[in-house]
Design an enzyme around this catalytic site. Structure first.
Site, PDB file in Angstrom:
ATOM      1  CG  ASN A  12      38.765  36.948   6.298  1.00 20.37           C
ATOM      2  OD1 ASN A  12      37.592  37.280   6.156  1.00 20.37           O
ATOM      3  ND2 ASN A  12      39.322  36.820   7.489  1.00 20.37           N
ATOM      4  NE  ARG A  90      36.211  34.353   9.006  1.00 20.79           N
ATOM      5  CZ  ARG A  90      35.885  35.427   9.695  1.00 20.79           C
ATOM      6  NH1 ARG A  90      36.178  36.631   9.235  1.00 20.79           N
ATOM      7  NH2 ARG A  90      35.249  35.324  10.845  1.00 20.79           N
ATOM      8  CG  HIS A 179      36.329  32.797  16.750  1.00 20.92           C
ATOM      9  ND1 HIS A 179      35.904  33.287  17.964  1.00 20.92           N
ATOM     10  CD2 HIS A 179      36.607  33.880  15.984  1.00 20.92           C
ATOM     11  CE1 HIS A 179      35.920  34.612  17.952  1.00 20.92           C
ATOM     12  NE2 HIS A 179      36.341  34.996  16.746  1.00 20.92           N
ATOM     13  NE  ARG A 240      31.154  41.201  17.784  1.00 18.49           N
ATOM     14  CZ  ARG A 240      31.954  40.350  17.137  1.00 18.49           C
ATOM     15  NH1 ARG A 240      32.416  39.287  17.751  1.00 18.49           N
ATOM     16  NH2 ARG A 240      32.272  40.563  15.885  1.00 18.49           N
ATOM     17  CD  GLU A 384      40.831  32.457  12.114  1.00 14.35           C
ATOM     18  OE1 GLU A 384      39.601  32.356  12.031  1.00 14.35           O
ATOM     19  OE2 GLU A 384      41.414  33.492  12.506  1.00 14.35           O
TER      20      GLU A 384
END
Length: 400
Positions: A12, A90, A179, A240, A384
């Site tokens: 990743n 990823r 996601h 965010r 993941e």
């Protein structure tokens, strides 16, 4: 160490970091994992975790290639190099081009590069990681697993913005969602935990971390999700803002003379829990401050929970029913108080919190946290990296 001869290296890659795991797909366990960080800086380093040990070393070559070479050296030192069969990556944004994971070739990389304007912070770094892996492990095949591919089942009425269609046709302006790898893994795990058929199962999943989103998943397919063209849309997150009035851009420009770059920075890096609490983007720190009476921290958590509850309720609409609400991600898995806030907002859906079960379900423990028979709420630990390893095995048809 693993006895398997078919280990999968999962990467990743960010702009200044490489998170990695070496996974035995047969046992579904990490054999080696770690993080290379501060890439392109003088103090770039890599940390390895294996057999209960932790080891950090500085990189002699401080870029992505240097990080992968250091991982290669460690694999050889541990006698694992010959056992690594393939590499899974990823990849954040595949636009509309990829509806499933694929073996990476030059054409795939060109397409990912063409999507870079949709994910300028992520896709270029992902490509760098693939190139570095190809250089360090030239004999191994690479598979790309996209954050966006799971959401490609959304219907048009869910992913289109109400802007001129020309922007969609010519500039690919639409909602993509992120996601996706986590959602796919969590939906399967939730079905297993509840002994349900994932092809006849209506879920709302809340993936809550520094980045946060919600998805409606019906019979294993995504019907809607809260992130959009970029990961800024939707829920309140660590830094965010989530949803705002688009008119805020012109207001800040006119009133405060802020340019697009400054406004983007404000909404992506200075807002969310950090902006509201004026303390931290870390939910744990905000919760601690709230318990100690900090008003801004209390308000930040209320805004986070209220926005999330509204989204969850709205995301029952694409499903037509709700069998289960699933919490996952760092906050979703570990913040009993946040889960309690959200479920209390949603009591009208029939959700009834089991306080003891909720308080016990954290730090790696999964389970049902409601006392009602239906719908249920539960915590599922996402993985993941394992999903990427499993996809890599499947795409390349590797025997395990």
């Amino acid at each position: 160490m693993s006895n398997s001869n078919n280990l999968i290296l999962v990467l990743n890659c960010g702009s200044s970091s490489v998170k990695f795991s070496v996974i035995d797909p047969k046992t579904e366990k990490d054999v080696l994992s770690g993080l290379a960080e501060k890439l392109n800086l003088q103090d770039a380093s890599v940390t390895f975790k294996f057999d209960g040990h932790k080891e950090t070393r500085f990189l002699t070559t401080n870029d992505h290639t240097g990080a992968l070479e250091s991982i290669l050296e460690k694999l050889k030192a541990l006698g694992l190099f010959e056992k690594v069969t393939a590499i899974g990556h990823r990849l954040v944004h595949g636009g509309e081009a990829f509806k499933a994971s694929v073996e990476i070739n030059d054409e795939v990389l060109k397409t990912v590069e063409a999507c870079s304007n949709l994910a300028p912070l992520h896709n270029p770094a992902n490509i760098l990681g693939v190139r570095a892996a190809q250089k360090a492990f030239p004999s191994l095949k690479n598979v790309g697993v996209f954050d966006t591919s799971f959401h490609q089942t959304m219907p048009e009425h869910a992913y289109l913005y109400a802007v001129p269609m020309k922007l969609y046709r010519e500039n690919h302006v639409r909602r993509y969602g992120f996601h996706g790898t986590s959602y796919r893994f969590v939906a399967k795990e939730a079905a297993k935990m509840l002994n349900k058929d994932e092809n006849n199962f209506a879920l709302v999943v809340a993936h809550l971390g520094n980045g946060a989103s919600v998805a409606s998943i019906l019979n294993g397919k995504c019907m809607d999700t809260s992130m959009g063209l970029t990961p800024l849309e939707g829920l309140v997150m660590g830094t965010r803002s989530g949803d705002i009035d688009p008119g805020l851009f012109s207001y800040l420009n006119q009133e405060l003379k802020m340019d697009i770059s400054a406004i983007n920075n404000l909404l992506n890096k200075e807002s969310g829990l950090l902006g509201l609490s004026e303390l931290s983007n870390d939910c744990r720190e905000v919760e601690e401050a709230a318990e100690n009476g900090n008003r801004n921290a209390q308000l930040a958590l209320e805004v986070f929970a209220y926005r999330l509850a509204k989204y969850i309720a709205g995301y029952v609409v694409p499903l037509g029913r709700l069998d289960a609400l699933v919490f996952t991600g760092g906050i979703g898995e570990n913040s009993a108080s946040m889960r309690a806030r959200v479920i209390n907002h949603l009591s009208f859906l029939g959700l009834k919190l089991d306080e003891n079960a909720n308080n016990e379900t954290c730090r790696g423990k999964a389970g049902v946290i409601t006392s009602s028979t239906a719908p249920l709420a539960l915590v599922v630990n996402t993985n993941e990296e394992l999903m990427i390893a499993q996809d890599t095995v499947s795409v390349l048809n590797i025997a395990i």
